[in-house]
Design an enzyme around this catalytic site. Structure first.
Site, PDB file in Angstrom:
ATOM      1  N   GLU A 112      79.862  16.624  -5.049  1.00 23.09           N
ATOM      2  CA  GLU A 112      79.623  17.028  -3.666  1.00 23.09           C
ATOM      3  C   GLU A 112      80.893  17.094  -2.837  1.00 23.09           C
ATOM      4  OE1 GLU A 112      77.767  14.851  -5.339  1.00 23.09           O
ATOM      5  OE2 GLU A 112      75.722  15.626  -5.238  1.00 23.09           O
TER       6      GLU A 112
ATOM      7  N   HIS B 219      67.473   7.458  -1.620  1.00 22.63           N
ATOM      8  CA  HIS B 219      67.027   8.847  -1.601  1.00 22.63           C
ATOM      9  C   HIS B 219      66.111   9.158  -0.424  1.00 22.63           C
ATOM     10  CE1 HIS B 219      68.404   8.755  -5.774  1.00 22.63           C
ATOM     11  NE2 HIS B 219      68.284  10.056  -5.831  1.00 22.63           N
TER      12      HIS B 219
END
Ligand SMILES: Cc1ncc(C[n+]2csc(CCOP(=O)(O)OP(=O)(O)O)c2C)c(N)n1
Ligand SMILES: [Mg+2]
Lengths: 444, 334
Positions: A177, A246
């Site tokens: 990322e 998450h």
């Protein structure tokens, strides 16, 4: 020993399915891993695979039988000394990579009125259409992210883009990322218009330095030379049962930072109109979607040129008694709460913020002047949250108009727990909004 | 990325292996497999929610390495962690109860499948963010070195994770400071739906240590004896204070990435072929057969394991949900 092979469940929500096809006959010897049957649900076709060795003694359910309940015996396996196991394998379209789609109660899909020149489409389709339309008209727009091309998107938002635009416009990145966010920013400095998908915004934390230090600040540091027309998009906020790493809302993190625009759609119309504006915008835009909303349908304009302005909120429901200010998934919950409040004779106004930075101060203040009471709603943590900011804003600009303290409905001030009961407690529910509204109206 | 066949040299002929050791390794691998099959079933029944990443196919990696460890060594891995916990001798009941989100789980039901820990067993998680465990593993190695003990840190990560920048930041520091860490790359050929060839430049993931002066090996991760021997070499090296070591394990996951993976990125044949020709459990089972272990003994092992798993599943379903007070505990220590 003889064991029963049971109708398997593909997902926690599956209760029954159609046994569409047997791939074995009575008397066949099978070993673990062999496919024995195909079953269908409304969402998918699956292959049932044996996890044991043995011989098929008898097929108990005929091919084509519908409505076979999960866990009913469908065949007998003989000559085995194993415990019964079956496992399933998906072969057909299924929207999510990792888990079952969660269906939150739509606000009665049938009753959604379809506006003129609009169609009923899901938020997922609206996002996809927005990208495809902008890619057709502007050759500098391209998409990159994990699993966005060949896999069609981890949550299927980029479905079909690779087929239509090819691999010069749609890129699968490695799981890096920080690197690919920076590459996107560099490409934007080079006058391209990247759409960077984060599989979820939880993973954008890896890229935070590039987003803040490079994308947000460079225009300023360059005296206005280095614009960065990039969109970072993906699901934000709570998903179901995936625990603390998450399941977090990052709205206040990005909104904190000058140089960024932060947008968070609720409906399909929002999704399409705002994403198209974000792609056209010359500044870096953080576009916060919501996984739970992807499968929900709303009326959405068909026009290829339909956009919604960044920085403008929308009043989803008029009211006089209290203003509920929400964004993303909480807009739907607020509308549900407003319905319930009617029974208590409270007529709530519901504001869908759509954009968090720049915040539509005018719409908020106007509404406060009308209702004199405010409840803010967000999934994120309370401390330094969007609600805190709105509360400060109202105190500064409309203090004299308030009849009750601004009240916040937020996620609890804890990392998201995994256990089902705790997760429910951690997330803001419709009832919380109802009672907060009753409280500011002194009706409880 | 070029396909590379792993070194097949075993220092000892297979038949000379200690039977008890082999049987123990067989048992552990089978325990992991049966546990995972059961977890898959419980997921289908709605008893487990969210993400659930099964380790089926990769059992030889963790069990082989664990057989070369000593007490006090630390282990850290990703979200595909059930096998690692069982290999560390964590209680299958506690692991399964965490999967069902109940109070008797290792994290009291607050962590779930991806986030479990046992300080007592040297298991430092269970991490949901791809590659985040890699610097953490190097940090655990730092603590071993700092304390002057002879322990090492075993740091597992996937082929997909192997591209993250923090892996290389960890390599650099670990090599510079001679940290006792074995970096174990579990190369199961895919990170979600992306094959290693589509995500990783260069020939081999293990080669990437060279730039930092780290010794590496490619190992057949489906052959538990090859894994064990490589692990002994790596761990001895680290314990001797020579610095980090990289083991790239060539392995394979049979199941989907998580529970409902449409699996269009590979063919059914590919999976079947590996399962039929190089299953790590079948491999060791046939070795045991050759060495004269009676079928009855192997059957008994299987029966025992099945009852352990059945008990764990029952325990995990009977255990209560966490009490509501737990929502606000464990956020800070004081
Ligand atoms: C930083 C980050 N990005 C993306 C994800 C989503 N994700 C979870 S697992 C995974 C694939 C990882 O593959 P690999 O490292 O090969 O491990 P395997 O699953 O094969 O064990 C991805 C992309 C994540 N959890 N964290
Ligand atoms: Mg992998």
């Amino acid at each position: 020993m003889t064991i029963e092979i049971l109708m398997p469940a593909l997902s926690p929500t599956m209760e029954e399915g159609t046994l569409s096809k047997w791939l074995v006959n009575e008397g066949d010897s099978i070993s673990s891993g062999d496919l024995i049957a195909e079953i269908e649900t409304d969402k998918a076709t699956m292959e049932v695979e044996a996890v044991d060795d043995g011989k098929i003694g008898q097929l108990l359910v005929a091919e084509g039988t519908e409505g076979v309940k999960v866990n009913t015996p469908i065949a007998l396996l003989v000559d085995t000394n194993e415990l019964p196991h079956t496992s399933i394998k998906n072969i057909a379209e299924k929207p999510y990579l990792e888990k079952e789609e969660i269906q939150i109660k739509p606000i009665n899909e049938k009753s959604i009125s379809i506006e003129a020149n609009s169609s009923l489409i899901t938020v997922r389709e609206a996002l996809r259409n927005a990208m495809a339309e902008e890619m057709r008209t502007d050759k500098n727009v391209f998409v990159m992210g994990e699993e966005v091309a060949e896999y069609q998107g981890a949550y299927k938002v980029t479905q079909g883009l690779l087929d239509e635009f090819g691999d010069k416009r749609v890129y699968d990145t490695p799981i890096t990322e920080h690197g690919f966010a920076g590459i996107g920013i560099g490409a934007a400095f080079g006058n391209l218009k990247p759409i960077v998908e984060f599989m979820t915004f939880n993973f954008a934390m890896q890229a935070m330095d590039q987003i803040i230090n490079s994308a947000a600040k460079t225009l300023y540091m360059s005296g206005g030379q280095m614009g960065c027309p990039i969109v970072f998009r993906g699901p934000n906020g709570a998903a179901s049962r995936v625990a603390a790493q998450h399941s977090q809302c990052y709205a206040s993190w990005y909104s904190h930072c000058p140089g960024l625009k932060v947008v968070s759609p609720w409906s399909s119309k929002d999704a399409k109109g705002l994403l198209k504006s974000a792609i056209r915008d010359p500044d870096p835009v953080i576009f916060l979607e919501n996984e739970v909303m992807y499968g929900q349908s709303f009326s959405c304009p068909n026009d290829d040129d339909f956009t919604l302005p960044i920085g403008k909120a929308n009043i989803e429901k008029d009211g006089n008694d209290v203003t509920i200010i929400a964004f993303s998934i909480m807009v739907g919950k607020s509308l549900e709460a407003a319905e319930i409040l009617k029974d208590k004779n409270i007529n709530a106004e519901v504001i869908n913020l759509r954009t968090l930075r720049p915040l539509d101060t005018d719409t908020i203040i106007e509404s406060v002047k009308k209702t004199n009471r405010v409840v803010t709603c967000e999934e994120g943590f309370p401390f330094s949250g969007i609600g805190a900011e709105i509360s400060a804003l109202i105190t500064e600009k409309a203090f004299d108009w308030l009849d009750a303290p601004v009240t916040r409905v937020t996620g609890k001030d804890v990392p998201m727990p995994y256990a089902a009961n705790l997760e429910k407690l951690a997330l803001p529910q419709v009832d919380d909004i109802v009672s907060a509204c009753a409280q500011v109206c002194y009706e409880d | 990325m070029k396909k590379n066949t792993a070194k097949k040299i075993l220092t000892e002929p297979k038949m000379n292996y200690d039977l008890n050791l082999l049987q123990d390794m067989y048992k552990k691998m089978l325990l992991i497999r049966r546990f995972e099959e059961k977890a898959g079933q419980l997921y289908g029944m709605g008893q487990i929610g969210g993400f659930c990443h099964l380790y089926i196919g990769q059992e030889a990696v963790v069990v082989g390495i664990q057989s070369a460890q000593i007490d006090g060594d630390s282990i850290v891995t990703s979200y595909r962690d059930h096998g690692h916990m069982l290999a560390c001798d964590m209680d299958p009941k506690g692991v399964m109860a965490e999967l069902t989100g109940r109070r008797d789980g290792y994290s009291k039901g607050k962590g779930g499948s991806m986030h479990m820990f046992s300080r007592e067993k040297g298991f430092f998680g269970g991490h949901g963010i791809v590659a985040a465990q890699v610097p953490i593993g190097a940090g655990l190695a730092f603590s071993h070195k700092y304390n002057g003990n002879k322990n090492v840190s075993i740091t597992y990560f996937g082929d997909g994770a192997a591209n993250q920048g923090q892996v290389y930041e960890s390599y650099n520091i670990a090599s510079l400071w001679k940290l006792p860490v074995v970096f174990v790359i579990e190369n199961n050929k895919y990170g979600m739906g992306t094959s290693v060839n589509r995500s990783s430049a260069g020939e081999n993931l293990s080669d990437r240590g060279k730039a930092y002066g780290i010794v590496s090996e490619i190992v057949d991760g489906m052959d538990i004896l090859a894994v064990r021997e490589a692990a002994i070499r790596a761990i001895d090296y680290c314990r001797a204070g020579k610095g980090p070591y990289i083991l790239e394990m060539k392995t394979y996951r049979y199941r989907g990435h998580s529970m409902s993976d449409p699996a269009k990125y590979r063919t059914r044949d590919e999976v079947d072929k590996i399962r039929k020709t190089s299953d790590p459990i079948e491999n060791i089972k046939s070795l045991l057969n050759k060495m004269g272990v009676e079928e009855k003994i192997l059957k008994d092992i299987d029966t025992d394991i099945k009852s352990i798993i059945a008990e764990a599943a029952k325990f995990a379903q009977d255990s209560a949900e966490p009490s509501e007070n737990e929502l606000f505990t464990d956020i800070t220590i004081n």
